[in-house]
Design a protein around this motif. Structure first.
Motif, PDB file in Angstrom:
ATOM      1  N   ASN A   1      -4.343  -7.761  -7.774  1.00 19.29           N
ATOM      2  CA  ASN A   1      -3.586  -8.964  -7.439  1.00 19.29           C
ATOM      3  C   ASN A   1      -3.462  -9.087  -5.926  1.00 19.29           C
ATOM      4  OD1 ASN A   1      -1.033 -10.604  -6.931  1.00 19.29           O
ATOM      5  ND2 ASN A   1      -1.202 -10.796  -9.156  1.00 19.29           N
ATOM      6  N   GLU A   2      -3.422 -10.322  -5.445  1.00 21.11           N
ATOM      7  CA  GLU A   2      -3.318 -10.551  -4.004  1.00 21.11           C
ATOM      8  C   GLU A   2      -1.996 -10.045  -3.424  1.00 21.11           C
ATOM      9  OE1 GLU A   2      -2.869 -14.723  -2.907  1.00 21.11           O
ATOM     10  OE2 GLU A   2      -2.471 -15.198  -5.025  1.00 21.11           O
ATOM     11  N   TYR A   3      -1.020  -9.813  -4.299  1.00 18.57           N
ATOM     12  CA  TYR A   3       0.287  -9.354  -3.833  1.00 18.57           C
ATOM     13  C   TYR A   3       0.426  -7.835  -3.850  1.00 18.57           C
ATOM     14  CZ  TYR A   3       1.550 -14.255  -4.505  1.00 18.57           C
ATOM     15  OH  TYR A   3       1.602 -15.621  -4.440  1.00 18.57           O
ATOM     16  N   TYR A   4      -0.666  -7.126  -4.174  1.00 18.41           N
ATOM     17  CA  TYR A   4      -0.568  -5.669  -4.323  1.00 18.41           C
ATOM     18  C   TYR A   4      -0.062  -4.997  -3.043  1.00 18.41           C
ATOM     19  CZ  TYR A   4      -1.763  -0.775  -4.843  1.00 18.41           C
ATOM     20  OH  TYR A   4      -1.695   0.583  -4.869  1.00 18.41           O
ATOM     21  N   ILE A   5      -0.653  -5.353  -1.905  1.00 16.81           N
ATOM     22  CA  ILE A   5      -0.262  -4.722  -0.634  1.00 16.81           C
ATOM     23  C   ILE A   5       1.208  -4.992  -0.330  1.00 16.81           C
ATOM     24  CG2 ILE A   5      -0.698  -4.618   1.851  1.00 16.81           C
ATOM     25  CD1 ILE A   5      -2.915  -3.423   0.179  1.00 16.81           C
ATOM     26  N   LEU A   6       1.630  -6.248  -0.574  1.00 12.47           N
ATOM     27  CA  LEU A   6       3.025  -6.614  -0.325  1.00 12.47           C
ATOM     28  C   LEU A   6       3.968  -5.808  -1.219  1.00 12.47           C
ATOM     29  CD1 LEU A   6       5.211  -8.415   0.945  1.00 12.47           C
ATOM     30  CD2 LEU A   6       4.726 -10.113  -0.845  1.00 12.47           C
ATOM     31  N   VAL A   7       3.639  -5.722  -2.514  1.00 14.91           N
ATOM     32  CA  VAL A   7       4.468  -4.984  -3.462  1.00 14.91           C
ATOM     33  C   VAL A   7       4.512  -3.504  -3.092  1.00 14.91           C
ATOM     34  CG1 VAL A   7       4.625  -4.188  -5.868  1.00 14.91           C
ATOM     35  CG2 VAL A   7       4.115  -6.585  -5.372  1.00 14.91           C
ATOM     36  N   ASN A   8       3.355  -2.948  -2.740  1.00 10.52           N
ATOM     37  CA  ASN A   8       3.281  -1.539  -2.354  1.00 10.52           C
ATOM     38  C   ASN A   8       4.137  -1.258  -1.115  1.00 10.52           C
ATOM     39  OD1 ASN A   8       2.267   1.057  -2.842  1.00 10.52           O
ATOM     40  ND2 ASN A   8       0.637   0.793  -1.340  1.00 10.52           N
ATOM     41  N   THR A   9       4.109  -2.193  -0.164  1.00  8.69           N
ATOM     42  CA  THR A   9       4.899  -2.049   1.063  1.00  8.69           C
ATOM     43  C   THR A   9       6.396  -2.111   0.752  1.00  8.69           C
ATOM     44  OG1 THR A   9       3.134  -3.089   2.361  1.00  8.69           O
ATOM     45  CG2 THR A   9       5.317  -2.988   3.370  1.00  8.69           C
ATOM     46  N   LEU A  10       6.787  -3.055  -0.092  1.00 11.44           N
ATOM     47  CA  LEU A  10       8.197  -3.193  -0.471  1.00 11.44           C
ATOM     48  C   LEU A  10       8.698  -1.948  -1.193  1.00 11.44           C
ATOM     49  CD1 LEU A  10       8.330  -6.914  -1.686  1.00 11.44           C
ATOM     50  CD2 LEU A  10       9.359  -5.971   0.388  1.00 11.44           C
ATOM     51  N   LEU A  11       7.867  -1.410  -2.084  1.00 14.75           N
ATOM     52  CA  LEU A  11       8.246  -0.185  -2.806  1.00 14.75           C
ATOM     53  C   LEU A  11       8.393   0.985  -1.839  1.00 14.75           C
ATOM     54  CD1 LEU A  11       5.982  -0.460  -5.993  1.00 14.75           C
ATOM     55  CD2 LEU A  11       8.450  -0.847  -5.833  1.00 14.75           C
ATOM     56  N   GLY A  12       7.546   0.999  -0.804  1.00 13.21           N
ATOM     57  CA  GLY A  12       7.654   2.034   0.214  1.00 13.21           C
ATOM     58  C   GLY A  12       8.960   1.943   0.983  1.00 13.21           C
ATOM     59  N   PHE A  13       9.356   0.704   1.325  1.00 14.52           N
ATOM     60  CA  PHE A  13      10.628   0.498   2.021  1.00 14.52           C
ATOM     61  C   PHE A  13      11.809   0.944   1.153  1.00 14.52           C
ATOM     62  CE2 PHE A  13       8.477  -2.644   4.895  1.00 14.52           C
ATOM     63  CZ  PHE A  13       8.834  -2.010   6.082  1.00 14.52           C
ATOM     64  N   ILE A  14      11.718   0.637  -0.145  1.00 17.30           N
ATOM     65  CA  ILE A  14      12.787   1.044  -1.069  1.00 17.30           C
ATOM     66  C   ILE A  14      12.898   2.570  -1.115  1.00 17.30           C
ATOM     67  CG2 ILE A  14      13.455   1.120  -3.509  1.00 17.30           C
ATOM     68  CD1 ILE A  14      12.244  -1.719  -3.758  1.00 17.30           C
ATOM     69  N   ALA A  15      11.739   3.233  -1.212  1.00 23.74           N
ATOM     70  CA  ALA A  15      11.725   4.706  -1.287  1.00 23.74           C
ATOM     71  C   ALA A  15      12.351   5.321  -0.045  1.00 23.74           C
ATOM     72  CB  ALA A  15      10.287   5.199  -1.464  1.00 23.74           C
TER      73      ALA A  15
END
Length: 252
Positions: free
Chosen positions: A184-198
């Motif tokens: 999905n085109e949003y994969y990088i964005l989602v991965n980045t957001l999950l990283g910020f949450i972690a």
């Protein structure tokens, strides 16, 4: 009281456990009852230790870590062993959480990018060691940054074992989300957001651990520890490049 000879260390003892080595005095015949007892113990140990500690790291990480250091430990999974177990699970999920597919796409566009097979092979073999090796380095940084606040280097090692475990737990929990967005085109964005949450959880651990201290000072000391960590990484990287370059010159 009946006296027995321990079958493990041959120490004379009384009661249900050997006072020398701790083995049970009643060593039953190995049968189906033994298997059932082992399974029950394993389940209870995981449920009462691994899951309990994981839950605590997600709900009250700093308070739990402080209590563990102060001696409240009986319900908890051992922190370094916890990193071993979680890193193993994380390595298994590495093949399915989407990172491999993203690397394959990058590799198809840019041949200079590391081969994803090499990437996965490396982390499959050494992920646990990488996680464990990072703990003493991070602990040097936090020990230097928070030195005046009482925790010694070994206690910082325990703190950061819990911190790495917390990051691994969040990575494991969010793996299905990453997998859902693969391609999905949003994969990088989602991965980045999950990283910020972690990493937000990691900051929360330290803020809660030092909740009796000034919030601004805690954040400044955290920034200092991160800066020292990156400086150490830079030095190690430069040394590795120099050694690698020197080795290649010798071969030529």
């Amino acid at each position: 009281m009946h006296h027995n000879l321990c079958k493990n260390c041959e120490h004379t003892h009384e009661g249900n456990f050997c006072s020398s080595c701790g083995q049970k005095t009643n060593t039953k015949t190995l049968d189906w009852h033994y298997i059932l007892d082992e399974l029950k113990y394993t389940f209870l140990h995981i449920n009462g230790g691994l899951l309990y500690t994981s839950k605590q790291l997600l709900t009250r990480p700093g308070d739990m870590t402080r209590e563990f250091i102060e001696g409240k430990r009986v319900k908890h999974y051992k922190p370094i062993l916890l990193v071993f177990v979680l890193a193993g699970i994380s390595t298994l999920l590495l093949h399915y959480n989407g990172d491999l597919q993203v690397l394959e796409k990058m590799n198809s566009k840019n041949k200079s990018v590391i081969d994803p097979k090499d990437f996965v092979t490396f982390f499959s073999k050494y992920n646990t060691y990488i996680q464990l090796a990072s703990i003493p380095i991070i602990s040097i940084c936090t020990w230097l940054a928070f030195k005046k606040w009482g925790y010694n280097y070994i206690e910082n090692t325990i703190i950061n074992s819990f911190l790495i475990s917390q990051l691994l737990i969040i990575g494991i929990i969010t793996s299905p989300i990453k997998y859902f967005f693969v391609g999905n085109e949003y994969y990088i964005l989602v991965n980045t957001l999950l990283g910020f949450i972690a990493y937000g959880f990691s900051i929360w651990l330290y803020l809660q651990l030092y909740k009796d201290k000034n919030l601004g000072i805690v954040i400044l000391r955290l920034l200092l520890s991160v800066t020292v960590f990156f400086l150490i990484l830079m030095v190690v990287t430069i040394l590795a490049i120099v050694i690698g370059f020197s080795t290649s010159l010798k071969h030529h």
